[in-house]
Design an enzyme around this catalytic site. Structure first.
Site, PDB file in Angstrom:
ATOM      1  N   GLU A  67      49.489   3.100  60.366  1.00  0.00           N
ATOM      2  CA  GLU A  67      50.137   3.969  61.364  1.00  0.00           C
ATOM      3  C   GLU A  67      50.216   5.410  60.863  1.00  0.00           C
ATOM      4  O   GLU A  67      50.126   6.359  61.645  1.00  0.00           O
ATOM      5  CB  GLU A  67      51.514   3.399  61.735  1.00  0.00           C
ATOM      6  CG  GLU A  67      51.349   2.150  62.605  1.00  0.00           C
ATOM      7  CD  GLU A  67      52.438   1.108  62.471  1.00  0.00           C
ATOM      8  OE1 GLU A  67      53.525   1.398  61.935  1.00  0.00           O
ATOM      9  OE2 GLU A  67      52.189  -0.041  62.912  1.00  0.00           O
TER      10      GLU A  67
ATOM     11  N   GLY B 140      50.777  -5.988  64.342  1.00  0.00           N
ATOM     12  CA  GLY B 140      51.594  -5.977  65.557  1.00  0.00           C
ATOM     13  C   GLY B 140      50.914  -6.604  66.770  1.00  0.00           C
ATOM     14  O   GLY B 140      51.380  -6.442  67.891  1.00  0.00           O
TER      15      GLY B 140
ATOM     16  N   GLY C  10      55.866  -6.704  59.189  1.00  0.00           N
ATOM     17  CA  GLY C  10      56.488  -5.792  60.145  1.00  0.00           C
ATOM     18  C   GLY C  10      57.423  -6.536  61.084  1.00  0.00           C
ATOM     19  O   GLY C  10      58.556  -6.870  60.740  1.00  0.00           O
TER      20      GLY C  10
ATOM     21  N   HIS D 231      49.894   3.651  55.104  1.00  0.00           N
ATOM     22  CA  HIS D 231      49.965   2.623  56.149  1.00  0.00           C
ATOM     23  C   HIS D 231      49.068   3.036  57.317  1.00  0.00           C
ATOM     24  O   HIS D 231      48.930   4.230  57.620  1.00  0.00           O
ATOM     25  CB  HIS D 231      51.411   2.464  56.619  1.00  0.00           C
ATOM     26  CG  HIS D 231      51.580   1.303  57.543  1.00  0.00           C
ATOM     27  ND1 HIS D 231      51.310   1.389  58.891  1.00  0.00           N
ATOM     28  CD2 HIS D 231      51.935   0.014  57.315  1.00  0.00           C
ATOM     29  CE1 HIS D 231      51.508   0.213  59.447  1.00  0.00           C
ATOM     30  NE2 HIS D 231      51.886  -0.645  58.512  1.00  0.00           N
TER      31      HIS D 231
ATOM     32  N   SER E 109      50.690  -9.362  61.319  1.00  0.00           N
ATOM     33  CA  SER E 109      51.194 -10.531  62.051  1.00  0.00           C
ATOM     34  C   SER E 109      51.542 -11.717  61.143  1.00  0.00           C
ATOM     35  O   SER E 109      51.295 -12.875  61.504  1.00  0.00           O
ATOM     36  CB  SER E 109      50.223 -10.932  63.163  1.00  0.00           C
ATOM     37  OG  SER E 109      50.093  -9.863  64.090  1.00  0.00           O
TER      38      SER E 109
ATOM     39  N   TRP F 266      60.148  -2.127  58.045  1.00  0.00           N
ATOM     40  CA  TRP F 266      60.898  -2.057  59.304  1.00  0.00           C
ATOM     41  C   TRP F 266      60.376  -0.990  60.260  1.00  0.00           C
ATOM     42  O   TRP F 266      60.860  -0.886  61.393  1.00  0.00           O
ATOM     43  CB  TRP F 266      62.389  -1.810  59.022  1.00  0.00           C
ATOM     44  CG  TRP F 266      63.115  -3.034  58.547  1.00  0.00           C
ATOM     45  CD1 TRP F 266      62.605  -4.295  58.420  1.00  0.00           C
ATOM     46  CD2 TRP F 266      64.485  -3.108  58.159  1.00  0.00           C
ATOM     47  NE1 TRP F 266      63.582  -5.154  57.965  1.00  0.00           N
ATOM     48  CE2 TRP F 266      64.753  -4.443  57.796  1.00  0.00           C
ATOM     49  CE3 TRP F 266      65.525  -2.181  58.071  1.00  0.00           C
ATOM     50  CZ2 TRP F 266      66.006  -4.867  57.360  1.00  0.00           C
ATOM     51  CZ3 TRP F 266      66.775  -2.592  57.632  1.00  0.00           C
ATOM     52  CH2 TRP F 266      67.007  -3.928  57.288  1.00  0.00           C
ATOM     53  N   LYS F 267      59.460  -0.147  59.791  1.00  0.00           N
ATOM     54  CA  LYS F 267      58.921   0.916  60.654  1.00  0.00           C
ATOM     55  C   LYS F 267      60.090   1.714  61.256  1.00  0.00           C
ATOM     56  O   LYS F 267      61.097   1.910  60.586  1.00  0.00           O
ATOM     57  CB  LYS F 267      58.007   0.317  61.728  1.00  0.00           C
ATOM     58  CG  LYS F 267      56.976  -0.618  61.109  1.00  0.00           C
ATOM     59  CD  LYS F 267      55.890  -1.040  62.051  1.00  0.00           C
ATOM     60  CE  LYS F 267      54.944  -1.969  61.312  1.00  0.00           C
ATOM     61  NZ  LYS F 267      53.733  -2.265  62.062  1.00  0.00           N
TER      62      LYS F 267
HETATM   63  P1  PGA Z   1      53.215  -6.716  61.710  1.00  0.00           P
HETATM   64  O1  PGA Z   1      53.126  -5.316  60.880  1.00  0.00           O
HETATM   65  O2  PGA Z   1      53.714  -7.752  60.728  1.00  0.00           O
HETATM   66  O3  PGA Z   1      54.182  -6.445  62.806  1.00  0.00           O
HETATM   67  O4  PGA Z   1      51.834  -7.016  62.174  1.00  0.00           O
HETATM   68  C1  PGA Z   1      52.678  -5.287  59.559  1.00  0.00           C
HETATM   69  C2  PGA Z   1      52.650  -3.884  59.036  1.00  0.00           C
HETATM   70  O5  PGA Z   1      52.356  -2.953  59.818  1.00  0.00           O
HETATM   71  O6  PGA Z   1      52.919  -3.638  57.847  1.00  0.00           O
END
Ligand code: PGA
Length: 258
Positions: free
Chosen positions: A103, A179, A240, A101, A219, A15-16
């Site tokens: 990020e 994303g 995500g 991750h 994605s 869920w970030k």
């Molecule tokens: P996303 O993110 O499905 O929105 O591309 C995946 C993730 O960062 O784990």
């Protein structure tokens, strides 16, 4: 279950930095009834730290859905302002932890060594690490994908012994697919997953490599999950954006598993 292995499929929601506690409750009240009849897979939810307790309460005794953290520090306690440790996470029933991750690597500057220490700490403290790796667009375009994956794998597994390696999950997440709405093609995903499993075979052995679950992330959506899951080395997905809506994550979690 993958027909030639006993690797149980994993559908994990990352869920970030989304969802308050009340939004989390609303999500689970809608989501849990939609997946109630499923079996033969692990469904994982990684909410922000502030919502761990709410998820923990709502999934208590759920045989299918379990709780992950999105990160943790490798020390147990101490002067580490803003960090959180495995003993704190375990109080909420957290079973898995996402580590490295992209990020965390690229926005917060986490390096391979720090991630290796976190993987080690997770295993020492009975949490299952989900080690994320993946190349950036320029690295792929320069033909460096395999090299980058090998570097991240050899660092991420540097503190992992053969007796515990089978527990680790690897998430292959090409940075350019996160994303962005751009998913790796089935060929690109299978090639990377096969390369990861081959590396694991040479680092450990084929028995261990055959047990390690390798998830795809980037994605993932209801309309591409079945194709991804049909690939022989794809054992699950780390999702995500499409995990934030109950219907959409329920559709993903209900994917075909062989
Ligand atoms: P996303 O993110 O499905 O929105 O591309 C995946 C993730 O960062 O784990």
């Amino acid at each position: 279950m993958n027909s030639i292995s006993n690797r149980k499929p994993v559908l994990a929601a990352n869920w970030k930095m989304y969802k308050t506690v009340s939004e989390t409750r609303d999500f689970l009240n809608a989501f849990l009834p939609l997946v109630n009849d499923l079996s033969g897979r692990d469904i994982i939810i990684a909410p922000p730290f502030t919502a761990l307790s709410a998820v923990g309460e709502l999934i208590e005794d759920n045989r299918l859905v379990s709780l992950a953290a999105q990160n943790m520090y490798f020390e147990q306690e101490g002067g580490f302002t803003g960090e959180i440790s495995s003993i704190m996470l375990k109080e909420f029933g957290v079973k898995w932890v996402i580590l490295g991750h992209s990020e965390r690597r690229h926005i917060f500057g986490e390096d391979d060594r720090l991630i290796a220490l976190k993987v080690k700490s997770a295993l020492e403290n009975d949490m299952i690490p989900i080690l994320c790796i993946g190349e950036k667009l320029e690295e792929r375009e320069s033909g460096l994908t395999h090299e980058i994956l090998e570097r991240q794998l050899s660092a991420g597994f540097s503190e992992v012994g053969s007796e515990e390696a089978y527990q680790v999950l690897v998430a292959y997440e090409p940075v350019w697919a996160i994303g962005t709405g751009k998913t790796a093609t089935p060929d690109q995903a299978q090639d990377a997953h096969f390369h990861i499993r081959s590396w694991l075979t040479s680092r450990f052995n084929s028995g261990i490599a055959g047990q390690i679950r390798i998830l795809y992330g980037g994605s993932v959506k209801p309309d591409n999950i079945n194709e991804l899951m049909s690939l022989s080395d794809v054992d699950g997905a780390l999702v995500g954006g499409a995990s934030l809506k109950p219907d959409s994550f329920a559709e993903i979690a209900s994917c075909r598993v062989e």
